[in-house]
Each structure stands twice: as structure tokens, then as C-alpha cells.
Design an enzyme around this catalytic site. Sequence first.
Site, PDB file in Angstrom:
ATOM      1  N   LYS A 182       5.580  17.466 -11.382  1.00 44.90           N
ATOM      2  CA  LYS A 182       4.206  17.170 -10.964  1.00 44.90           C
ATOM      3  C   LYS A 182       3.288  17.740 -12.038  1.00 44.90           C
ATOM      4  CE  LYS A 182       0.596  17.885  -7.538  1.00 44.90           C
ATOM      5  NZ  LYS A 182      -0.398  18.297  -8.573  1.00 44.90           N
ATOM      6  N   GLY A 239       1.763  29.481  -9.710  1.00 52.04           N
ATOM      7  CA  GLY A 239       0.376  29.208  -9.358  1.00 52.04           C
ATOM      8  C   GLY A 239      -0.135  30.191  -8.324  1.00 52.04           C
ATOM      9  N   ARG A 241      -1.083  32.111  -4.749  1.00 50.97           N
ATOM     10  CA  ARG A 241      -0.319  32.500  -3.569  1.00 50.97           C
ATOM     11  C   ARG A 241      -0.489  31.463  -2.457  1.00 50.97           C
ATOM     12  NH1 ARG A 241      -0.723  38.342  -0.523  1.00 50.97           N
ATOM     13  NH2 ARG A 241      -1.001  38.978  -2.693  1.00 50.97           N
ATOM     14  N   GLY A 243      -1.208  28.227  -2.640  1.00 49.39           N
ATOM     15  CA  GLY A 243      -0.501  26.984  -2.922  1.00 49.39           C
ATOM     16  C   GLY A 243       0.997  27.149  -2.824  1.00 49.39           C
ATOM     17  N   GLY A 244       1.514  28.254  -3.372  1.00 45.65           N
ATOM     18  CA  GLY A 244       2.953  28.481  -3.341  1.00 45.65           C
ATOM     19  C   GLY A 244       3.485  28.641  -1.931  1.00 45.65           C
ATOM     20  N   GLU A 263       6.298  31.658  -8.274  1.00 47.58           N
ATOM     21  CA  GLU A 263       5.607  32.836  -8.803  1.00 47.58           C
ATOM     22  C   GLU A 263       4.181  32.770  -8.273  1.00 47.58           C
ATOM     23  OE1 GLU A 263       3.828  34.227 -13.006  1.00 47.58           O
ATOM     24  OE2 GLU A 263       5.904  33.549 -13.086  1.00 47.58           O
ATOM     25  N   CYS A 300      -0.110  35.988 -15.885  1.00 43.05           N
ATOM     26  CA  CYS A 300       0.437  36.529 -14.644  1.00 43.05           C
ATOM     27  C   CYS A 300       0.812  37.994 -14.788  1.00 43.05           C
ATOM     28  CB  CYS A 300       1.648  35.719 -14.214  1.00 43.05           C
ATOM     29  SG  CYS A 300       2.788  35.343 -15.553  1.00 43.05           S
ATOM     30  N   GLU A 390      -5.519  40.143  -6.263  1.00 42.66           N
ATOM     31  CA  GLU A 390      -5.535  39.654  -7.645  1.00 42.66           C
ATOM     32  C   GLU A 390      -6.854  38.948  -7.945  1.00 42.66           C
ATOM     33  OE1 GLU A 390      -2.756  36.980 -10.646  1.00 42.66           O
ATOM     34  OE2 GLU A 390      -2.923  36.385  -8.540  1.00 42.66           O
TER      35      GLU A 390
END
Length: 522
Positions: A182, A239, A241, A243-244, A263, A300, A390
Site C-alpha cells: 500500500k 506509522g 499508534r 493506525g497500527g 512499529e 522513530c 510521543e
Amino acid sequence: MIDGSILIGATARKAEGGFQSVNPATGESFGPLVSEATTADVAEAAALAAAAYPVFANLAPNARADFLDAVAEEILGLGDVLIETAMAESGLPRPRLEGERGRTVGQLKLFAAELRKGEFLDVTIDPALPERAPLPRPDLRRMNVALGPVVVFGASNFPLAFSVAGGDTASAFAAGCPVLVKGHPAHPGTGELVARAIAAAVAKAGLPEGTFSYLPGRSNELGGALVTDPRVKAVGFTGSRFGGLALVKLAQARKEPIPVYAELSAINPVVLLPGALAEKAEALGKAFAGSLTMGAGQFCTNPGLILALESEHLDTFIEAASATLAGVDPAVMLTPGIAGAYAKGVAALDANAHAERVATGKDAGLNRCSPALFKAKAADFIADESLGHEVFGSSSVVVVAKDVAELNAVIAALEGQLTATIHAAESDNAVAAQILPGLVDRVGRVLANGWPTGVEVCHAMVHGGPFPATSDARTTSVGTLALTRFQRPVCYQDIAESLLPPALQDANPWGLPRKVNGVWER
């Protein structure tokens, strides 16, 4: 060469409408309209990947290694157009992107070399012992096999090394898995160029067309369709948090749950011990500022947290860092959305009564990052979890502890992280020994007397960590160990020689290293 196409196997397809690239330095749109993949496109690409899987997964290791090398050469063959396109879409400077291209090519070649060694299959043979008493032992042979088609989500902050041909794609290919990418909407032109390079390598190698597909798009529906397609067996994601975790939830709700190697977020604490501060507080402050502002802090592994005991030397560190940050020119951030999120995160710290701003960078322009440094007491940090959120960019918080016990309490209160760093002089060894176990419990990589912004691509690297740094603390997304994410072990018991895969046959036609009766034979 760039026309905004979707690549479904060997077919490049245009759709009406779509979106354009955005230059974050100017806010202007440019380039062709980028087609957005649909759920029907996902189904077609996944079907092709499933058809390609038996062929690609069972290639001899050397053949798959040749393919990875070919992908690397195709990317190099794109030349300067790749760098110029990535510069325009990301705001990143030429040297950074040229270095990232080198890393992308280097990790493809590293996995190719790993395949040629053959150890990744972990071939293990325990021959039959028919005379063993009281019971005979059957013939048992084990090896790793590829999981199946893998979905990779391109990352915003590394348009090359963590995107279309990045570490997730390279490691999935190495394991023998077809890949559906994607494309990230922040750099669609860059993504298409690399996707076409991979497709060219697939064609030249004579591999099934479903070995690779490229599906650009902006919608959550597209990502959801990729993760929930029943032919997909694993997901790689770098990406946010939010979205993951959404992808993890979708993957776990499937009829057949699948792993999502995501991640998510990290603030990467740096511990400054008293002896190190006494020796070089000013130098540490300047070096920290350089690490914090590298790439506008869009790493990151950015040092978003400093932990130290209160002292005049810590004051010197803060003064040196503040002076350095004040002179840093605000850098362009990757997208307007990332720039807006950074400004919101800094504003939240400014509004927090427990956080004192101690450094401010130059005024930021359009989509630019003005560095910010805050200070907080250890007790307040422990009590207020928002201080540990973050902020993706050049923002950090100095947490001041009264003593080692309070420092350990802060470490114990941390979420999972990708990295932790200790700056220590020889006189600090006793304190370092006290805090190291707590840090190891929280991170995937511990550094000494360095800065976390830099991840070596090699055999020993771990780029992962306990949640929420990643969704699976047992894995890494960088280094050769990454390919194990996309394998599973299979044991063959008393299977006829003629039916065994080449890796397990007595003749060992692939010349692999194998463990026989617990002893490696090479």
C-alpha cells in the site's frame, strides 16, 4: 515514467480522479493524478499473489537471492529522477535521500547474501532410530517455510528504506512471500518509480506476476481490505499508534487471525549519568541538539526523553542544548499533516502545568519544525502520562530525578521503547549497573555513549521493542532477523525421500547447512 498508475501484478492501470503529490516546502500540488486502488483491485492483486506463492516460496535460495539483487540494480538504474522526485515530495535534502537509497539497496543485497548462506531455513534432521528401545524414533525433518502473501504499508518518514522496497518488503521477499504494497500518499511518485523497478525485476526473473503489486491510495477502506483479505497471511507496518492498532484489531478479528508487525511509537529515553555530565555536559548538550533536530526529528529513534539527576552539570547541559537549538533553522516536515500534529503536540506540552519550556527554536515557516525542549520533575512525569506521549518531531522532555531510586522509578513507569541510551563515565559504572536491567526490560536496543538516531542494517540489529514501540516485542524490522517474521516451521515425519522438498533430501541438492542429530553440517 510516472503516470499515477496502480500496478496489479504485471498490469499498470489508471483510474479516473485521484490525488496529486504535495511539496511540503511550498504546500503546492504537482504531478499526475494518482489513481486510488479499490477493494476490487485488492481482491485481484491478492488472488495473483496467492497464485504466485507456491512458485516463489519454493525457489532455490540462490534464485531468490538473484531476484533481490536484481531489484537493487533496478532501483539504482532509476538514477537521479528517483532522488529528485523524493526531494520534491518529502522536503528531505539530497544527501539524506541518496544515503537512504544506499541503505535500501544495501539491505536488499544483505538479504540476498543471507539467502545464499542458507541458514535462514534452519534445516534440522533427526534421522530414524528404528532399533531404539523401548520405542523407535521416526525420521523427523524440519525447515522454515514462507507464510504466504504479505501486505506492506509504506512509511511516511522513509520514502525509500521503509517504503515500497524497504525492509519489510525485502525481508518478506527473502522469506519467500509475495508482497502487496500500500503506497504512502505522501510520496506517490517516489513509490511508483520504485514499484516499477520491482515489477521490472519480477519480469526479468521470469517470476509469476503476482509476486508483487503496488496499490496506492488514501482511504482507510483500502488498508482494511488489504489486511482482511483471506489470502493475506501477514502485515508489515510503520506509522502511528492509532493506525497500527486499527490494523491489529482488523487482523485479529478475521476468521483466520494473522500477525501484524507494527512499529508504533517511541520516545527513546537517554540517561545522562553524573560522571558523564561532570566530564562533558556542554558537549553532550550540543550533541543531543544535533540528534534531536536531525531530519526535523522525524525518526522513530529520536531522543524524545532525557533522564538525569538534578545537578549544576545538568543545568549546563540544558543551557548548551538550549543555545544550540535556538540557532537551528526550522526544517521542512514531511507533510502538512505531520507538521500540524507536531505543532499540536508542542502546544499540549506548553499548556501542561508540569512541563516548563526551556528552549525554543527559530520561528517556523510553512510546514516547518521549530525545536522545543521542556523540563519536568520525575514525580510529575510518573504521575502524568501525557508527558510521555510521543511528539513526532524535534521536541524532547528533560526529566529531573532527585536520586537513583527516583530515576529507576521513572524507568519503571516508561512504556515500551525502541531504544534507550546511557551516557556514563567510568565512575558511573555502579549506577549504570543499577539502571540497566530496568532499561532492558523496556526496550529493544540499549546504546552506550551515543545517540539513537541511526539504525545499522546488519545481522545483530534489533529495531523493535515492547508495546507500544511495536506490536510484537519478539521481532525486528531491521537486520537479517527480520525475515523470520514471515516464516513458520514445518516438520516432515517419515516422508518418502522423493516427496521431500530439496532442502530436506538426503542428497542436499541446494548445498545447505543442516543440523543433523543436533550437530551442524556445513
